[in-house]
Design a protein around this motif. Structure first.
Motif, PDB file in Angstrom:
ATOM      1  N   ARG A 170      -2.487 -26.541 -29.814  1.00  0.00           N
ATOM      2  CA  ARG A 170      -1.096 -26.357 -29.422  1.00  0.00           C
ATOM      3  C   ARG A 170      -0.202 -26.898 -30.528  1.00  0.00           C
ATOM      4  NH1 ARG A 170      -1.221 -28.886 -24.946  1.00  0.00           N
ATOM      5  NH2 ARG A 170      -1.483 -27.074 -23.582  1.00  0.00           N
ATOM      6  N   SER A 171       0.794 -26.102 -30.915  1.00  0.00           N
ATOM      7  CA  SER A 171       1.731 -26.550 -31.939  1.00  0.00           C
ATOM      8  C   SER A 171       2.651 -27.625 -31.381  1.00  0.00           C
ATOM      9  CB  SER A 171       2.561 -25.366 -32.440  1.00  0.00           C
ATOM     10  OG  SER A 171       1.739 -24.383 -33.026  1.00  0.00           O
ATOM     11  N   PRO A 172       3.131 -28.544 -32.214  1.00  0.00           N
ATOM     12  CA  PRO A 172       4.045 -29.584 -31.730  1.00  0.00           C
ATOM     13  C   PRO A 172       5.347 -28.961 -31.244  1.00  0.00           C
ATOM     14  CG  PRO A 172       3.964 -29.580 -34.126  1.00  0.00           C
ATOM     15  CD  PRO A 172       2.888 -28.669 -33.665  1.00  0.00           C
ATOM     16  N   PRO A 173       5.947 -29.509 -30.199  1.00  0.00           N
ATOM     17  CA  PRO A 173       7.191 -28.931 -29.688  1.00  0.00           C
ATOM     18  C   PRO A 173       8.347 -29.150 -30.649  1.00  0.00           C
ATOM     19  CG  PRO A 173       6.675 -30.967 -28.536  1.00  0.00           C
ATOM     20  CD  PRO A 173       5.514 -30.666 -29.395  1.00  0.00           C
ATOM     21  N   VAL A 174       9.171 -28.129 -30.797  1.00  0.00           N
ATOM     22  CA  VAL A 174      10.406 -28.265 -31.573  1.00  0.00           C
ATOM     23  C   VAL A 174      11.588 -28.463 -30.638  1.00  0.00           C
ATOM     24  CG1 VAL A 174       9.542 -26.939 -33.536  1.00  0.00           C
ATOM     25  CG2 VAL A 174      10.678 -25.747 -31.661  1.00  0.00           C
ATOM     26  N   VAL A 175      11.332 -28.214 -29.353  1.00  0.00           N
ATOM     27  CA  VAL A 175      12.335 -28.460 -28.308  1.00  0.00           C
ATOM     28  C   VAL A 175      11.628 -29.185 -27.169  1.00  0.00           C
ATOM     29  CG1 VAL A 175      13.798 -27.392 -26.540  1.00  0.00           C
ATOM     30  CG2 VAL A 175      13.826 -26.507 -28.879  1.00  0.00           C
ATOM     31  N   GLN A 176      12.214 -30.276 -26.689  1.00  0.00           N
ATOM     32  CA  GLN A 176      11.627 -31.047 -25.603  1.00  0.00           C
ATOM     33  C   GLN A 176      12.529 -31.033 -24.377  1.00  0.00           C
ATOM     34  OE1 GLN A 176      10.473 -34.954 -26.865  1.00  0.00           O
ATOM     35  NE2 GLN A 176       9.172 -34.207 -28.520  1.00  0.00           N
ATOM     36  N   GLN A 177      11.884 -31.157 -23.208  1.00  0.00           N
ATOM     37  CA  GLN A 177      12.618 -31.135 -21.947  1.00  0.00           C
ATOM     38  C   GLN A 177      13.694 -32.213 -21.939  1.00  0.00           C
ATOM     39  OE1 GLN A 177      10.133 -31.463 -18.514  1.00  0.00           O
ATOM     40  NE2 GLN A 177      11.810 -31.255 -17.062  1.00  0.00           N
ATOM     41  N   GLY A 178      14.903 -31.840 -21.532  1.00  0.00           N
ATOM     42  CA  GLY A 178      16.022 -32.770 -21.467  1.00  0.00           C
ATOM     43  C   GLY A 178      16.801 -32.891 -22.756  1.00  0.00           C
ATOM     44  N   GLN A 179      16.276 -32.303 -23.829  1.00  0.00           N
ATOM     45  CA  GLN A 179      16.946 -32.389 -25.128  1.00  0.00           C
ATOM     46  C   GLN A 179      18.190 -31.519 -25.146  1.00  0.00           C
ATOM     47  OE1 GLN A 179      14.428 -31.212 -28.389  1.00  0.00           O
ATOM     48  NE2 GLN A 179      16.107 -31.133 -29.871  1.00  0.00           N
ATOM     49  N   LEU A 180      19.233 -32.014 -25.816  1.00  0.00           N
ATOM     50  CA  LEU A 180      20.439 -31.223 -26.009  1.00  0.00           C
ATOM     51  C   LEU A 180      20.194 -30.269 -27.175  1.00  0.00           C
ATOM     52  CD1 LEU A 180      23.286 -31.041 -24.766  1.00  0.00           C
ATOM     53  CD2 LEU A 180      24.096 -32.495 -26.644  1.00  0.00           C
ATOM     54  N   VAL A 181      20.254 -28.975 -26.928  1.00  0.00           N
ATOM     55  CA  VAL A 181      19.960 -27.967 -27.948  1.00  0.00           C
ATOM     56  C   VAL A 181      21.189 -27.125 -28.227  1.00  0.00           C
ATOM     57  CG1 VAL A 181      17.516 -27.851 -27.324  1.00  0.00           C
ATOM     58  CG2 VAL A 181      19.150 -26.321 -26.206  1.00  0.00           C
ATOM     59  N   ARG A 182      21.162 -26.440 -29.363  1.00  0.00           N
ATOM     60  CA  ARG A 182      22.230 -25.500 -29.708  1.00  0.00           C
ATOM     61  C   ARG A 182      21.722 -24.092 -29.426  1.00  0.00           C
ATOM     62  NH1 ARG A 182      27.003 -25.118 -31.662  1.00  0.00           N
ATOM     63  NH2 ARG A 182      27.068 -27.391 -31.830  1.00  0.00           N
ATOM     64  N   VAL A 183      22.444 -23.392 -28.575  1.00  0.00           N
ATOM     65  CA  VAL A 183      22.094 -22.024 -28.199  1.00  0.00           C
ATOM     66  C   VAL A 183      22.899 -21.066 -29.061  1.00  0.00           C
ATOM     67  CG1 VAL A 183      22.047 -20.319 -26.352  1.00  0.00           C
ATOM     68  CG2 VAL A 183      21.567 -22.719 -25.849  1.00  0.00           C
ATOM     69  N   VAL A 184      22.203 -20.130 -29.692  1.00  0.00           N
ATOM     70  CA  VAL A 184      22.852 -19.163 -30.581  1.00  0.00           C
ATOM     71  C   VAL A 184      22.524 -17.759 -30.116  1.00  0.00           C
ATOM     72  CG1 VAL A 184      23.020 -18.287 -32.938  1.00  0.00           C
ATOM     73  CG2 VAL A 184      22.758 -20.748 -32.540  1.00  0.00           C
ATOM     74  N   SER A 185      23.551 -16.935 -30.022  1.00  0.00           N
ATOM     75  CA  SER A 185      23.370 -15.519 -29.692  1.00  0.00           C
ATOM     76  C   SER A 185      24.133 -14.701 -30.717  1.00  0.00           C
ATOM     77  CB  SER A 185      23.888 -15.214 -28.284  1.00  0.00           C
ATOM     78  OG  SER A 185      23.695 -13.846 -27.978  1.00  0.00           O
ATOM     79  N   GLY A 187      24.805 -10.690 -32.617  1.00  0.00           N
ATOM     80  CA  GLY A 187      24.723  -9.237 -32.507  1.00  0.00           C
ATOM     81  C   GLY A 187      25.466  -8.619 -33.656  1.00  0.00           C
ATOM     82  N   PRO A 188      25.649  -7.300 -33.646  1.00  0.00           N
ATOM     83  CA  PRO A 188      26.367  -6.622 -34.735  1.00  0.00           C
ATOM     84  C   PRO A 188      27.804  -7.139 -34.870  1.00  0.00           C
ATOM     85  CG  PRO A 188      25.202  -5.038 -33.366  1.00  0.00           C
ATOM     86  CD  PRO A 188      25.142  -6.351 -32.655  1.00  0.00           C
ATOM     87  N   GLY A 189      28.063  -7.879 -35.933  1.00  0.00           N
ATOM     88  CA  GLY A 189      29.418  -8.324 -36.220  1.00  0.00           C
ATOM     89  C   GLY A 189      29.875  -9.560 -35.472  1.00  0.00           C
ATOM     90  N   PHE A 190      28.998 -10.251 -34.747  1.00  0.00           N
ATOM     91  CA  PHE A 190      29.446 -11.452 -34.046  1.00  0.00           C
ATOM     92  C   PHE A 190      28.307 -12.449 -33.916  1.00  0.00           C
ATOM     93  CE2 PHE A 190      27.342  -9.397 -30.527  1.00  0.00           C
ATOM     94  CZ  PHE A 190      26.881 -10.441 -29.750  1.00  0.00           C
ATOM     95  N   GLN A 191      28.661 -13.701 -33.689  1.00  0.00           N
ATOM     96  CA  GLN A 191      27.705 -14.769 -33.408  1.00  0.00           C
ATOM     97  C   GLN A 191      28.392 -15.803 -32.531  1.00  0.00           C
ATOM     98  OE1 GLN A 191      25.241 -16.312 -36.602  1.00  0.00           O
ATOM     99  NE2 GLN A 191      25.448 -18.399 -35.825  1.00  0.00           N
ATOM    100  N   VAL A 192      27.730 -16.166 -31.442  1.00  0.00           N
ATOM    101  CA  VAL A 192      28.264 -17.139 -30.484  1.00  0.00           C
ATOM    102  C   VAL A 192      27.264 -18.276 -30.370  1.00  0.00           C
ATOM    103  CG1 VAL A 192      29.035 -17.529 -28.121  1.00  0.00           C
ATOM    104  CG2 VAL A 192      29.468 -15.319 -29.228  1.00  0.00           C
ATOM    105  N   SER A 193      27.768 -19.507 -30.348  1.00  0.00           N
ATOM    106  CA  SER A 193      26.878 -20.649 -30.208  1.00  0.00           C
ATOM    107  C   SER A 193      27.501 -21.669 -29.260  1.00  0.00           C
ATOM    108  CB  SER A 193      26.601 -21.299 -31.566  1.00  0.00           C
ATOM    109  OG  SER A 193      27.785 -21.851 -32.115  1.00  0.00           O
ATOM    110  N   GLY A 194      26.657 -22.495 -28.681  1.00  0.00           N
ATOM    111  CA  GLY A 194      27.118 -23.523 -27.762  1.00  0.00           C
ATOM    112  C   GLY A 194      25.981 -24.484 -27.463  1.00  0.00           C
ATOM    113  N   GLU A 195      26.274 -25.526 -26.700  1.00  0.00           N
ATOM    114  CA  GLU A 195      25.265 -26.518 -26.363  1.00  0.00           C
ATOM    115  C   GLU A 195      24.703 -26.277 -24.970  1.00  0.00           C
ATOM    116  OE1 GLU A 195      27.029 -30.357 -26.913  1.00  0.00           O
ATOM    117  OE2 GLU A 195      26.459 -30.434 -29.036  1.00  0.00           O
ATOM    118  N   ALA A 196      23.449 -26.686 -24.784  1.00  0.00           N
ATOM    119  CA  ALA A 196      22.802 -26.565 -23.480  1.00  0.00           C
ATOM    120  C   ALA A 196      21.702 -27.623 -23.411  1.00  0.00           C
ATOM    121  CB  ALA A 196      22.227 -25.163 -23.286  1.00  0.00           C
ATOM    122  N   ARG A 197      21.167 -27.831 -22.221  1.00  0.00           N
ATOM    123  CA  ARG A 197      20.124 -28.813 -22.006  1.00  0.00           C
ATOM    124  C   ARG A 197      18.792 -28.092 -21.768  1.00  0.00           C
ATOM    125  NH1 ARG A 197      20.872 -34.078 -23.131  1.00  0.00           N
ATOM    126  NH2 ARG A 197      22.902 -33.931 -22.083  1.00  0.00           N
TER     127      ARG A 197
END
Length: 232
Positions: A170-185, A187-197
């Motif tokens: 099993r590869s080491p986790p790059v994201v752990q439960q409860g960690q504050l992560v940056r969510v990125v979405s 598409g053509p001509g746009f990018q949206v990002s925000g924080e999530a748990r």
């Protein structure tokens, strides 16, 4: 008047005319079929790591096949071209097919545990060693490069000398439960990002869920650096 003996001599010495069938039609050379099978397996096993050796079984000496101008070797869908295997040879005209047993061994290095490895603990390269053996006789996914295993952790504890498989690490986790992560979405001509748990652990490339401050649950692909990519 010709005697009966003279007539028989004339008939036996007469040239074969159209429509007559030879008493002993040409037969397929078994050695040529075995050579064709060996050639097929050598091509199919060309990309395997290690030294390849091929043993082709003998055909039943009681079998008699009509000579074929263009015999073709084939294998059933999903059949392996290493280990103990079977290769078919068919002829379209005259129509016949036969299967030949063979064994393909691949002598090469594989990665094994040099010391006992504990389940869930990251593997250090010093805990591994290279052994030599027949890779074709081992389970699928056997690891042949120490770099493939270093830093990963075994899903079960392993004894010293045990070979390592890709599906057993099993590869080491790059994201752990409860960690504050940056969510990125993006598409053509746009990018949206925000924080999530993060709602679980995930290695690089695995799918993980995360909850936004507004309570929305998103699913995305975990990336190094606490990043979660959400498909648009």
């Amino acid at each position: 008047m010709l005697s009966v003996l003279a007539i028989l001599v004339l008939l036996l010495s007469a040239p074969l005319v159209r429509g007559q069938v030879p008493a002993n039609p040409a037969r397929q050379d078994p050695a040529a079929l075995r050579a064709l099978v060996e050639q097929h397996l050598r091509v199919q096993s060309a990309g395997l790591p290690g030294k390849v050796a091929i043993e082709v079984g003998r055909l039943d000496p009681r079998m008699s096949l009509a000579a074929c101008p263009d015999p073709q070797a084939f294998q059933q869908a999903g059949a392996r071209a290493w280990g103990r295997t079977s290769v078919g040879v068919r002829c379209l005209a005259p129509a016949w097919s036969v299967y030949v047993q063979a064994r393909v061994s691949v002598t090469g290095d594989y990665v094994a545990a040099a010391v006992p490895l504990a389940q869930g603990q990251p593997i250090d390269p010093s805990q591994l060693m290279l052994l030599k053996g027949d890779l074709a006789a081992m389970p699928n996914g056997i690891i042949t490069d120490i770099a493939q295993a270093a830093g990963k952790s075994p899903t079960v504890s392993l004894q010293a000398g045990a070979p390592l498989r890709l599906d057993g690490l099993r590869s080491p986790p790059v994201v752990q439960q409860g960690q504050l992560v940056r969510v990125v979405s993006a598409g053509p001509g746009f990018q949206v990002s925000g924080e999530a748990r993060a709602l679980g652990n995930a290695a690089d490339g695995q799918v993980v869920q995360a909850r936004t401050p507004r309570g929305v649950i998103l699913s995305g692909v975990a990336r190094a650096g606490g990043l979660v990519e959400v498909a648009y």
